[in-house]
Design an enzyme around this catalytic site. Sequence first.
Site, PDB file in Angstrom:
ATOM      1  N   HIS A   1       0.936   4.259   4.505  1.00  0.00           N
ATOM      2  CA  HIS A   1       0.272   4.889   3.357  1.00  0.00           C
ATOM      3  C   HIS A   1       0.684   6.359   3.256  1.00  0.00           C
ATOM      4  CE1 HIS A   1      -3.352   1.876   3.800  1.00  0.00           C
ATOM      5  NE2 HIS A   1      -2.177   1.282   3.865  1.00  0.00           N
TER       6      HIS A   1
ATOM      7  N   SER B   1       0.806  -1.221   0.000  1.00  0.00           N
ATOM      8  CA  SER B   1       0.000   0.000   0.000  1.00  0.00           C
ATOM      9  C   SER B   1       0.842   1.276   0.000  1.00  0.00           C
ATOM     10  CB  SER B   1      -0.948   0.010   1.203  1.00  0.00           C
ATOM     11  OG  SER B   1      -1.821  -1.087   1.162  1.00  0.00           O
TER      12      SER B   1
END
Length: 224
Positions: free
Chosen positions: A188, A129
């Site tokens: 992230h 991610s």
Amino acid sequence: MLNARNYMRGGARDDFDRSGLTALYGLIVVNILFFLLLPSARHPELCLSMPGIRQGLSWEVVTALFMHANFWHILFNMYSLYLFGGMIAPRLGAKRFLALYFTAGIAGNLLWLASESFAGPAGLLLGASGAVMGVIAASAMMEPDVRLFILFIPYPVKLRTMAMVFFGLDVFNEIFAGPAAGVAYLAHIGGFLVGAAFAAVFFKGFVRWNPFSFLTGGGRAPRG
């Protein structure tokens, strides 16, 4: 000279474009192979954790990028990588695209790891991610006005708006949900920030929009 002719330049350009797509598809294949052959439940030594790093398993910072918890985890990440990476990989070529991917992914992992040194119970990080968020940031900077559909929104949204919504949701969730949510939002966030910085520094000729230009008082970047 032969290499000055248009058809030779075109061929070189085609090879360069293909190299970027080859790198993109290669990443997707490697992620899928890891998921099928090295499931995270059986190979925690390939996921990232503070105890693992303290034991000298330094490779976890990289291998964690290829580990996924379940089918939906890898499906979402690989589809996002295919969608957003496909916009920029042909223009960047293999070396620059891979540099973006791994720089953003490793930076996101390191930010999460740094937070773990202050956290309570040790956690485990896995997934691409952070790297994917870096690719999303770079694609939004290079193609800010491309319009895409988001689930549950019946009209297309500009890529730059979509990227900032994704980033904002991660920041919101990190503040109000944090580790209890079971998602490494810091990875992230770190991936997005470093991906954007990487694009701003190394892809200047391609950048048309900088999400953090307000920090320097700048505006929309000129088209490259």
